[in-house]
Design an enzyme around this catalytic site. Structure first.
Site, mmCIF file in Angstrom:
data_model
loop_
_atom_site.group_PDB
_atom_site.id
_atom_site.type_symbol
_atom_site.label_atom_id
_atom_site.label_comp_id
_atom_site.label_asym_id
_atom_site.label_seq_id
_atom_site.Cartn_x
_atom_site.Cartn_y
_atom_site.Cartn_z
ATOM 1 N N GLY A 47 -18.977 -1.342 8.306
ATOM 2 C CA GLY A 47 -17.750 -0.808 8.899
ATOM 3 C C GLY A 47 -16.852 -0.264 8.244
ATOM 4 N N SER A 68 0.797 -1.204 0.160
ATOM 5 C CA SER A 68 -0.157 -0.039 -0.271
ATOM 6 C C SER A 68 0.528 1.306 -0.326
ATOM 7 C CB SER A 68 -0.908 -0.106 0.696
ATOM 8 O OG SER A 68 -0.308 0.471 2.547
ATOM 9 N N LYS A 73 -21.595 -0.347 -7.853
ATOM 10 C CA LYS A 73 -21.274 0.473 -8.452
ATOM 11 C C LYS A 73 -21.048 -0.022 -9.977
ATOM 12 C CE LYS A 73 -21.596 3.374 -4.134
ATOM 13 N NZ LYS A 73 -21.340 1.987 -3.137
ATOM 14 N N LYS A 78 -15.085 1.316 -12.113
ATOM 15 C CA LYS A 78 -14.517 -0.427 -11.179
ATOM 16 C C LYS A 78 -14.816 -1.076 -12.599
ATOM 17 C CE LYS A 78 -12.911 -1.051 -8.329
ATOM 18 N NZ LYS A 78 -11.920 -1.537 -7.629
ATOM 19 N N THR A 99 -29.816 10.733 2.599
ATOM 20 C CA THR A 99 -30.266 11.721 1.817
ATOM 21 C C THR A 99 -31.292 11.296 0.802
ATOM 22 O OG1 THR A 99 -29.057 9.559 1.270
ATOM 23 C CG2 THR A 99 -27.464 11.135 1.411
ATOM 24 N N ARG A 126 -26.765 12.379 -2.977
ATOM 25 C CA ARG A 126 -25.014 13.409 -3.787
ATOM 26 C C ARG A 126 -25.052 13.081 -4.606
ATOM 27 N NH1 ARG A 126 -21.190 10.029 0.496
ATOM 28 N NH2 ARG A 126 -22.196 9.033 -0.130
ATOM 29 N N GLU A 175 -24.792 9.336 -6.902
ATOM 30 C CA GLU A 175 -25.670 8.105 -6.059
ATOM 31 C C GLU A 175 -26.954 7.751 -6.488
ATOM 32 O OE1 GLU A 175 -25.152 8.199 -1.547
ATOM 33 O OE2 GLU A 175 -26.572 9.980 -1.850
#
Length: 336
Positions: free
Chosen positions: A174, A38, A131, A143, A195, A254, A257
């Site tokens: 989480g 990383s 998504k 992605k 939202t 947002r 979304e």
């Protein structure tokens, strides 16, 4: 399968990377090395305190960016299995910094593929997201492109026995930046911003995500995109579970979304099989026999037009089940 092998996790200091590290070290103590790759030195430093070298001699920490192919080729030498978890994942940040998102999520995927092909890696599992299915934001589009690159990598490997596959799942309960930790933090202010009151999301635990990655590492034939069968939750139920006494103002969706997330579209149904615990979308161009695949995994083809989205799910979390899950997986001190 993993005896005396070396596993490398890109983005290994993230939520899922840390969960994978814990799982691998606990269940496969006879591995040769586990490499955490990383670019955040502070997170690596903190993670190294949890896994000191005298107690965990298998673990290695390498600073590096998936954008840097040369560094990845060096890191991948001697590696048997790669789990690609590194990504830019915050939707609004990706919308505001599109070039950076593309460099990491698409360019990084290409670098993982070519570094793996050049160094003798046996299997690669890339992490995707709901998504990426019918994307409406840049993060999802990058992605989806990454998914396509990893799936197609099986077509360019020649006689190399390497296998590339993808796992796609919903919100990890989480994980950093997800709604539950956000609501837990906002609870002290007495307001939980909503939202859209109709919003739903898929829900999977960190361990569920880990199990899916390990399933793909062990069972993928090359080119599959695995999707878990998991419950959905309503955003209002999450808010009620965490802060029943809080105000819940509607603040609007947002940019980029969706109200409901998808993981399998009706167009995917032509290539989707039910494996029992998971669905899998098989590649249009595959290097193996569909008939043998079906026999091996007792797979059954889904019906034409089948789709899998969080708003039409048949399994739902309740306010009470969400509270239990938060206490179990996110914050063991949580009380309403």
């Amino acid at each position: 399968m993993f005896n005396n092998s070396t596993i490398l996790i890109t983005g290994g200091t993230g939520s899922l990377g840390k969960a994978l590290t814990k799982h691998i070290l606990h269940n496969f103590s006879d591995i040769r090395k586990l490499i955490i790759y990383s670019r955040d030195e502070q997170k690596q430093f903190q993670m190294a305190q949890e896994y000191p070298s005298d107690k965990f001699p298998q673990i290695r920490f390498l600073i590096g960016d998936v954008r840097d192919k040369e560094r990845m080729v060096r890191a991948f030498k001697g590696v048997d299995y790669v789990i690609h978890a590194a990504a830019m994942k915050h939707v609004p940040i990706a919308e505001y910094n599109p070039d950076e998102c593309i460099k990491t999520n698409i360019g990084g995927a290409e670098n993982v593929i070519h570094a793996s092909l050049e160094t003798g890696v046996q299997r690669v599992v890339a992490l995707s997201t709901d998504k990426a299915c019918a994307p409406i934001n840049l993060y999802g589009a990058t992605k989806l492109t990454s998914d396509k690159l990893f799936i197609a990598a099986n077509n360019i490997k020649g006689d190399n026995p390497i296998r590339f596959s993808v796992v796609r799942y919903g919100n990890v309960m989480g994980s950093n930046g997800s709604v539950i930790p956000f609501f837990l933090a906002k609870k002290t202010e007495g307001k939980l911003p909503i939202t859209d009151p109709n919003m739903t999301r898929f829900n999977i635990s960190l361990q569920g995500g880990v199990d899916m990655v390990m399933h793909a590492l062990e069972n993928a034939w090359g080119g599959e995109l695995f999707v878990p069968k998991i419950p959905s939750y309503k955003i209002l139920d999450v808010a009620e579970a965490i802060g029943p006494e809080c105000e819940k103002p509607i603040v609007g969706i947002r940019p980029g979304e969706k109200v409901h997330e998808e993981m399998i579209t009706a167009s995917d149904s032509f290539y989707t099989y039910d494996l029992g615990k998971y669905y899998t979308i098989i590649p249009v161009t595959h290097q193996w026999s569909i008939e043998e695949f079906v026999r091996t995994f007792s797979a059954s083809k889904v019906s034409e037009g089948f789709r899998y989205n969080s708003g039409e799910n048949t399994e739902w979390e309740t306010v009470e089940s969400l509270r239990n899950l938060i206490k179990q997986y996110v914050d063991d001190t949580f009380e309403v």
